[in-house]
Motif scaffolding. Structure first.
Motif, PDB file in Angstrom:
ATOM      1  N   GLN A  53       0.848  -1.204   0.000  1.00 54.28           N
ATOM      2  CA  GLN A  53       0.000   0.000   0.000  1.00 54.28           C
ATOM      3  C   GLN A  53       0.882   1.252   0.000  1.00 54.28           C
ATOM      4  O   GLN A  53       1.891   1.313   0.705  1.00 54.28           O
ATOM      5  CB  GLN A  53      -0.921   0.008   1.235  1.00 54.28           C
ATOM      6  CG  GLN A  53      -1.979   1.100   1.133  1.00 54.28           C
ATOM      7  CD  GLN A  53      -2.765   1.295   2.433  1.00 54.28           C
ATOM      8  OE1 GLN A  53      -2.654   0.532   3.372  1.00 54.28           O
ATOM      9  NE2 GLN A  53      -3.568   2.340   2.459  1.00 54.28           N
ATOM     10  N   ILE A 158     -18.624   0.301 -10.497  1.00 54.67           N
ATOM     11  CA  ILE A 158     -19.790   0.557  -9.651  1.00 54.67           C
ATOM     12  C   ILE A 158     -19.730   1.958  -9.064  1.00 54.67           C
ATOM     13  O   ILE A 158     -20.494   2.309  -8.167  1.00 54.67           O
ATOM     14  CB  ILE A 158     -19.944  -0.484  -8.529  1.00 54.67           C
ATOM     15  CG1 ILE A 158     -18.665  -0.581  -7.704  1.00 54.67           C
ATOM     16  CG2 ILE A 158     -20.346  -1.847  -9.080  1.00 54.67           C
ATOM     17  CD1 ILE A 158     -18.841  -1.323  -6.395  1.00 54.67           C
ATOM     18  N   LYS A 159     -18.781   2.737  -9.520  1.00 55.10           N
ATOM     19  CA  LYS A 159     -18.671   4.128  -9.073  1.00 55.10           C
ATOM     20  C   LYS A 159     -18.621   4.260  -7.568  1.00 55.10           C
ATOM     21  O   LYS A 159     -19.385   5.018  -6.967  1.00 55.10           O
ATOM     22  CB  LYS A 159     -19.837   4.943  -9.625  1.00 55.10           C
ATOM     23  CG  LYS A 159     -19.554   5.504 -11.000  1.00 55.10           C
ATOM     24  CD  LYS A 159     -20.494   6.634 -11.276  1.00 55.10           C
ATOM     25  CE  LYS A 159     -19.996   7.528 -12.373  1.00 55.10           C
ATOM     26  NZ  LYS A 159     -20.996   8.537 -12.704  1.00 55.10           N
ATOM     27  N   CYS A 160     -17.771   3.480  -6.963  1.00 52.45           N
ATOM     28  CA  CYS A 160     -17.598   3.632  -5.526  1.00 52.45           C
ATOM     29  C   CYS A 160     -16.612   4.752  -5.266  1.00 52.45           C
ATOM     30  O   CYS A 160     -16.539   5.289  -4.176  1.00 52.45           O
ATOM     31  CB  CYS A 160     -17.096   2.330  -4.911  1.00 52.45           C
ATOM     32  SG  CYS A 160     -15.549   1.736  -5.597  1.00 52.45           S
ATOM     33  N   ALA A 162     -13.513   4.429  -5.008  1.00 50.53           N
ATOM     34  CA  ALA A 162     -12.391   3.994  -4.173  1.00 50.53           C
ATOM     35  C   ALA A 162     -11.076   4.317  -4.861  1.00 50.53           C
ATOM     36  O   ALA A 162     -10.078   4.622  -4.215  1.00 50.53           O
ATOM     37  CB  ALA A 162     -12.484   2.503  -3.896  1.00 50.53           C
ATOM     38  N   SER A 165     -10.231   7.555  -3.594  1.00 47.83           N
ATOM     39  CA  SER A 165      -9.898   7.634  -2.165  1.00 47.83           C
ATOM     40  C   SER A 165      -8.503   7.117  -1.849  1.00 47.83           C
ATOM     41  O   SER A 165      -7.861   7.604  -0.942  1.00 47.83           O
ATOM     42  CB  SER A 165     -10.887   6.831  -1.334  1.00 47.83           C
ATOM     43  OG  SER A 165     -12.195   7.182  -1.639  1.00 47.83           O
ATOM     44  N   THR A 187     -24.221  11.395 -11.992  1.00 44.82           N
ATOM     45  CA  THR A 187     -24.074  10.666 -10.732  1.00 44.82           C
ATOM     46  C   THR A 187     -24.325   9.173 -10.844  1.00 44.82           C
ATOM     47  O   THR A 187     -23.870   8.412 -10.012  1.00 44.82           O
ATOM     48  CB  THR A 187     -25.084  11.207  -9.702  1.00 44.82           C
ATOM     49  OG1 THR A 187     -26.392  11.115 -10.283  1.00 44.82           O
ATOM     50  CG2 THR A 187     -24.800  12.647  -9.348  1.00 44.82           C
ATOM     51  N   GLU A 188     -25.066   8.755 -11.841  1.00 41.96           N
ATOM     52  CA  GLU A 188     -25.470   7.354 -11.865  1.00 41.96           C
ATOM     53  C   GLU A 188     -24.368   6.473 -12.442  1.00 41.96           C
ATOM     54  O   GLU A 188     -23.481   6.924 -13.135  1.00 41.96           O
ATOM     55  CB  GLU A 188     -26.782   7.187 -12.648  1.00 41.96           C
ATOM     56  CG  GLU A 188     -26.658   6.979 -14.147  1.00 41.96           C
ATOM     57  CD  GLU A 188     -26.324   8.238 -14.935  1.00 41.96           C
ATOM     58  OE1 GLU A 188     -25.831   9.217 -14.349  1.00 41.96           O
ATOM     59  OE2 GLU A 188     -26.538   8.221 -16.157  1.00 41.96           O
ATOM     60  N   SER A 189     -24.477   5.194 -12.111  1.00 43.45           N
ATOM     61  CA  SER A 189     -23.571   4.245 -12.711  1.00 43.45           C
ATOM     62  C   SER A 189     -24.253   3.681 -13.948  1.00 43.45           C
ATOM     63  O   SER A 189     -25.186   2.913 -13.864  1.00 43.45           O
ATOM     64  CB  SER A 189     -23.270   3.123 -11.711  1.00 43.45           C
ATOM     65  OG  SER A 189     -22.514   2.131 -12.339  1.00 43.45           O
ATOM     66  N   ALA A 218      -7.215  -1.323  -5.504  1.00 43.80           N
ATOM     67  CA  ALA A 218      -8.421  -1.091  -4.698  1.00 43.80           C
ATOM     68  C   ALA A 218      -9.678  -1.474  -5.461  1.00 43.80           C
ATOM     69  O   ALA A 218     -10.641  -1.946  -4.882  1.00 43.80           O
ATOM     70  CB  ALA A 218      -8.508   0.367  -4.281  1.00 43.80           C
ATOM     71  N   CYS A 219      -9.674  -1.273  -6.762  1.00 41.98           N
ATOM     72  CA  CYS A 219     -10.893  -1.428  -7.544  1.00 41.98           C
ATOM     73  C   CYS A 219     -11.529  -2.801  -7.319  1.00 41.98           C
ATOM     74  O   CYS A 219     -10.927  -3.832  -7.602  1.00 41.98           O
ATOM     75  CB  CYS A 219     -10.599  -1.242  -9.028  1.00 41.98           C
ATOM     76  SG  CYS A 219     -12.088  -1.463 -10.024  1.00 41.98           S
ATOM     77  N   PRO A 220     -12.758  -2.813  -6.802  1.00 39.44           N
ATOM     78  CA  PRO A 220     -13.376  -4.110  -6.515  1.00 39.44           C
ATOM     79  C   PRO A 220     -13.707  -4.912  -7.777  1.00 39.44           C
ATOM     80  O   PRO A 220     -13.935  -6.110  -7.687  1.00 39.44           O
ATOM     81  CB  PRO A 220     -14.650  -3.732  -5.749  1.00 39.44           C
ATOM     82  CG  PRO A 220     -14.923  -2.313  -6.082  1.00 39.44           C
ATOM     83  CD  PRO A 220     -13.593  -1.691  -6.372  1.00 39.44           C
ATOM     84  N   VAL A 221     -13.756  -4.234  -8.916  1.00 44.55           N
ATOM     85  CA  VAL A 221     -14.091  -4.976 -10.131  1.00 44.55           C
ATOM     86  C   VAL A 221     -12.912  -5.084 -11.091  1.00 44.55           C
ATOM     87  O   VAL A 221     -13.076  -5.379 -12.272  1.00 44.55           O
ATOM     88  CB  VAL A 221     -15.329  -4.365 -10.837  1.00 44.55           C
ATOM     89  CG1 VAL A 221     -16.567  -4.510  -9.949  1.00 44.55           C
ATOM     90  CG2 VAL A 221     -15.104  -2.912 -11.200  1.00 44.55           C
ATOM     91  N   ASP A 222     -11.711  -4.824 -10.549  1.00 45.25           N
ATOM     92  CA  ASP A 222     -10.472  -5.071 -11.296  1.00 45.25           C
ATOM     93  C   ASP A 222     -10.328  -4.343 -12.618  1.00 45.25           C
ATOM     94  O   ASP A 222      -9.883  -4.928 -13.607  1.00 45.25           O
ATOM     95  CB  ASP A 222     -10.319  -6.579 -11.554  1.00 45.25           C
ATOM     96  CG  ASP A 222      -9.903  -7.326 -10.302  1.00 45.25           C
ATOM     97  OD1 ASP A 222      -9.458  -6.643  -9.355  1.00 45.25           O
ATOM     98  OD2 ASP A 222     -10.021  -8.560 -10.279  1.00 45.25           O
TER      99      ASP A 222
END
Ligand code: SF4
Ligand code: SF4
Ligand code: SF4
Lengths: 267, 335, 279
Positions: A53, A158-160, A162, A165, A187-189, A218-222
């Motif tokens: 990290q 998914i537009k988190c 992250a 962040s 704003t929408e995904s 970090a990206c949850p969907v790679d």
């Protein structure tokens, strides 16, 4: 006590720091950030090849800043981000201590930006093979294929946010996605909403991204996000001959005019 | 109702083929060694031996962006239409028991005071076939929050692999029976069996009653800050979580044509609570982390009588900074 | 509206726009569909979601009194995306409204008591709804005192109504502006709300107080109210957390297990102290 722990202890003992941010083993068999505020916890401090990290992201976190004097355990990408945020006037020489880990895993205390610059020059590494291969694959695609490739990738998003962040360079107090007068990024995904975001993100990091890859990890969907900025960096290097994260007085090409800048794009 | 059946793996394939034409089937699929719920139309595409998907299946009920209505301007007035929230019956095939139980929470939450139309219509057409866990990892903690790897809570059908290629099937609800009826002769009747020897061993990591009490009583504590220094407020935990329900409402489009949509949101974001005046009731991350934990174990119990964590471990696996809800609960257990 | 979709707004026509103060407007809204109007009921203290199609929804109280039938009013300050869009609307435009949501001021419990209204700046709209409600049922209450303060004379809202209240023999109105905010012909008080309250010191026995305004004003006003005899149970305010859905689901307004939109926004000081300080 390891050499790393010795350096850390000395910083606490002579009162140089209030908080040290490094790595420790976590309960899931991995490593994670540890925030040490007194020398009693120093035995938890470790460094190994699983420590990836980029801890410099915490430099801008209000609750971390509140501690006062900080020290960071950093390897190459972390140090590059130090220089990059230095060039953006976010950190001054002497604002924090850096325990740098060289490519053989040995720690040393770096005191100023000059030492960091030298360290970076002496410790260059290549990006991981997998990434280079993917980059080559994408670069060999036709324009249409490439568009399709990224459209598919972005459709997973998914537009988190992250990716924002965790980025040590995404420190704006108000991100463009959060500004709604006007609503720059929808704003929408959705296919268009995701594309909005990714163009903005990539462009805001073009020529600034130091390639730590945090966004991608970090990206949850790679989504291989770092490739976008890496490619943009490449173009910038070709046209303006500059690379971020190498010098504390880096002049970000997209916001600095130089006499010798090309004008061939003005038609 | 509860009745018990057996089905071979081969027949499960045929069962899938019988269900597939008339229903939308969502199932775990492998993409680059990670698992995601996706619409599938071939049985072979389903991952039957995964531990957990990255994201939950809550989006079947509560999508990332959900259209509430569309508007069109005409002659100074507005015409409004509501798209149907769900077309075909939808079957989630092979979700884990923890996830199935999250649907009990979700339906309680969204239908309690005001019945949410989109969610209600989707629930009516939703069928859940859960798959008991053969394997777990150290992020799993269903047994600490009152569930177990073979729980049938929230499922319509529950499958447990008992021999190499035979599944033990529990028909939990009428809806489950409805599914069986698609091809009842593929199933063989049997007696109730003890599933415990066929499922993963998930050690209990904390006592939930004790945890509730401890978390209840602690609001001000330096531990909240110490424990959450690593958290960056990225929101992945909430987006991955099967029981996180917070949302935002936004208009997409122009003043002439567009939609009002509901997007996921997260209490981890600093903007979540920020007033237009700039005042922020939860200005720092530790307060937002505290809110997440207290909501899961205290507030939702107070409001719904249910804890809003099913122990799926997603937030632990996907947190980029290794924040760990179990560790937090344990810390407060130790106080 | 026979659909079950709780997010479908009533269509409202803007009948009248009043410019109250810099950046502050009041809309008088009438239902486009007559059935909506006849089915609509609300109580004082409740709020709604006002929307401009294409810009989104924004939360504020219903500023008119339920005793005034046939329309509702809202007063807002231009601040964000939606309020800016609202601010740019013209008379005759159609906007959306859904509500009413939340609890209300317990007027029935106040019968036979004196009522003290204290408002600061843009905190007057929610209070105004109660004021009119009480004035329309004037016999049921003893003394009615209104203390209203704003930064400057310009910032006072409902100027016409202030004049009307000033003239009424059955209302005691005290207006004040912050030091430096007065104009040469200003006849009201000069000073911050808490100190003016202290000076006036209305009796707290057999009385209730309704306090709305900036957090700092509320914070400094409460101790004085307790000093002059109000009890924690007899002091009411409305909470203003960020809200999106209005029905206790979106999570934005939650203060611990308490949802401002559902369990509030009206709360007495005794109950307020039981909540975590996240408002
Ligand atoms: S981290 Fe991944 S999923 Fe989240 S916003 Fe970034 S690209 Fe999208
Ligand atoms: S706990 Fe982890 S996943 Fe959740 S907001 Fe914090 S950093 Fe993100
Ligand atoms: S809080 Fe974490 S473990 Fe609990 S249900 Fe949500 S994602 Fe799963």
């Amino acid at each position: 006590m390891t050499e790393l722990q010795n350096i850390a202890k000395k910083l606490f003992d002579d009162g140089s720091i209030n908080l040290l941010i490094g790595y420790s083993n976590n309960e899931n068999g991995g490593t994670s950030a540890i925030f040490i505020d007194n020398s009693a916890d120093i035995d938890k401090l470790i460094y190994n090849e699983n420590c990836h990290q980029n801890l410099m992201v915490y430099f801008q976190k209000p609750e971390v800043k509140k501690f006062g004097k900080l020290a960071f355990v950093v390897s190459l990408p972390g140090l590059k981000s130090v220089l990059e945020i230095a060039s953006e006037n976010q950190i001054k020489d002497g604002d924090a201590y850096f325990i740098a880990i060289d490519k053989d895993g040995n720690p040393s205390l770096l005191q100023d930006f000059h030492q960091i610059e030298d360290f970076i020059t002496n410790n260059q590494t290549k990006p991981p093979m997998g990434l280079l291969k993917l980059m080559e694959k994408i670069n060999n695609m036709t324009r249409e294929e490439r568009w399709q490739y990224w459209t598919d990738e972005f459709s997973k998003c998914i537009k988190c946010y992250a990716c924002r962040s965790v980025c040590p360079l995404c420190y704006c107090t108000q991100c463009i996605t959060d500004i709604n007068i006007p609503q720059w990024i929808s704003t929408e995904s959705s296919p268009i909403g995701n594309l909005d975001w990714h163009i903005a993100r990539a462009m805001h990091l073009a020529g600034r991204c130091i390639g730590c890859g945090e966004c991608m990890k970090a990206c949850p969907v790679d989504i291989p996000l770092a490739l976008l900025t890496a490619n943009l960096n490449k173009s910038i290097a070709i046209h303006f001959g500059d690379e971020p994260g190498m010098k504390a007085d880096y002049k970000y090409p997209l916001s600095h005019y130089k006499l010798e800048d090309k004008e061939n794009f003005i038609r | 109702m509860n009745n018990y059946k057996l089905i071979t793996k081969q027949n499960l394939h045929s069962f899938f083929d019988a269900l597939q034409p008339k229903n939308t089937i969502i199932a775990p699929k492998e993409i680059n060694k990670k698992y995601y719920f996706k619409p599938v139309d071939k049985f072979e595409d389903i991952a039957l031996d995964y531990i957990q998907t990255v994201l939950s299946a809550k989006s079947v009920l509560f999508p990332r962006s959900d259209t509430l209505f569309n508007y069109h301007r005409a002659d100074g007035d507005y015409n409004i239409d509501e798209p149907s929230p769900i077309e075909k019956n939808t079957i989630v095939f092979g979700m884990k028991p923890c996830d199935a139980s999250s649907f009990v929470y979700l339906s309680n939450f969204f239908l309690k005071d005001y019945q949410d139309k989109n969610i209600k219509e989707r629930l009516e057409k939703l069928y859940i076939i859960s798959l008991s866990c053969k394997e777990a990892d150290n992020a799993c903690f269903c047994t600490s929050v009152g569930s177990n790897p073979a729980s049938t809570k929230g499922s319509d059908l529950n499958l447990t692999l008992i021999e190499n290629d035979t599944y033990y099937v529990e028909v939990v609800t009428e809806k489950g029976q409805e599914l069986i009826n698609y091809s009842a002769d593929l199933f063989q009747d049997t007696k109730e069996i003890d599933k415990s020897k066929y499922i993963a061993n998930v050690p209990q990591k904390f006592d939930v009653e004790q945890a509730k009490q401890n978390i209840d009583s602690i609001f001000e504590s330096p531990l909240w800050v110490k424990d959450s220094l690593a958290c960056l407020g990225c929101g992945i935990c909430a987006y991955a979580c099967p029981t996180c329900t917070c949302f935002d409402i936004q208009d997409i489009g122009s003043q002439f044509n567009g939609s009002r949509v509901r997007n996921w949101d997260s209490c981890a974001f600093d903007l979540f609570t920020k007033h237009a005046s700039g005042h922020n009731p939860r200005p720092v991350q530790s307060q937002r982390w505290r809110n997440r934990i207290k909501h899961k174990f205290e507030y939702s119990v107070e409001n719904l009588g249910l804890i809003s964590c099913v122990g799926c471990g997603r937030c632990i696996r996907s947190c980029p900074t290794s924040m760990n809800i179990v560790k937090t609960v344990q810390i407060f257990q130790g106080v | 509206m026979n659909s079950q979709n709780i997010y479908l707004p009533y269509k409202m026509r803007i009948e009248k726009i009043t410019e109250e103060a810099p950046m502050v407007k009041t809309f008088k809204l009438a239902f486009v569909n007559p059935e909506d109007e006849s089915n609509f009921e609300f109580k004082t203290g409740q709020f709604g979601e006002y929307s401009v199609f294409g810009a989104g929804e924004s939360t504020f109280c219903i500023a008119s009194s339920p005793t005034h039938k046939g329309y509702i009013e809202c007063t807002f300050r231009k601040a964000g995306k939606v309020t800016t869009a609202l601010y740019n609307c013209e008379e005759g435009d159609i906007i959306g409204f859904r509500g009413p949501y939340g609890n209300n001021f317990p007027l029935e419990d106040w019968e036979g008591k004196s009522v003290l209204f204290i408002a600061g700046g843009i905190g007057l709209p929610p209070v105004r709804s109660v004021i009119w409600n009480c004035l329309d049922l004037r016999d049921k209450f003893k003394d009615i005192t209104i203390l209203y303060g704003a930064k400057t004379v310009q910032d006072l809202v409902y100027k016409n109504e202030l004049e009307e209240w000033a003239k009424r023999p059955d209302v005691k109105l005290i207006t004040t502006v912050d030091p430096g905010g007065e104009t040469p012909d200003w006849k009201g008080e000069v000073g911050f709300v808490p100190s003016i309250l202290k000076k006036a010191s209305p009796k707290g026995e057999n009385a209730v107080a309704i306090v709305c305004g900036p957090p700092i004003m509320i914070k400094l006003t409460l101790p004085i109210l307790l000093e002059i005899g109000f009890t924690e149970e007899s002091i009411f305010t409305t909470l203003e957390n960020r809200m999106k859905c209005g029905i206790g689901q979106c999570g934005h307004c939650a203060v611990g297990p308490y949802y401002v939109c559902k369990d509030g926004p009206v709360i007495n000081y005794a109950d307020l102290q039981l909540l975590p300080v996240e408002y």
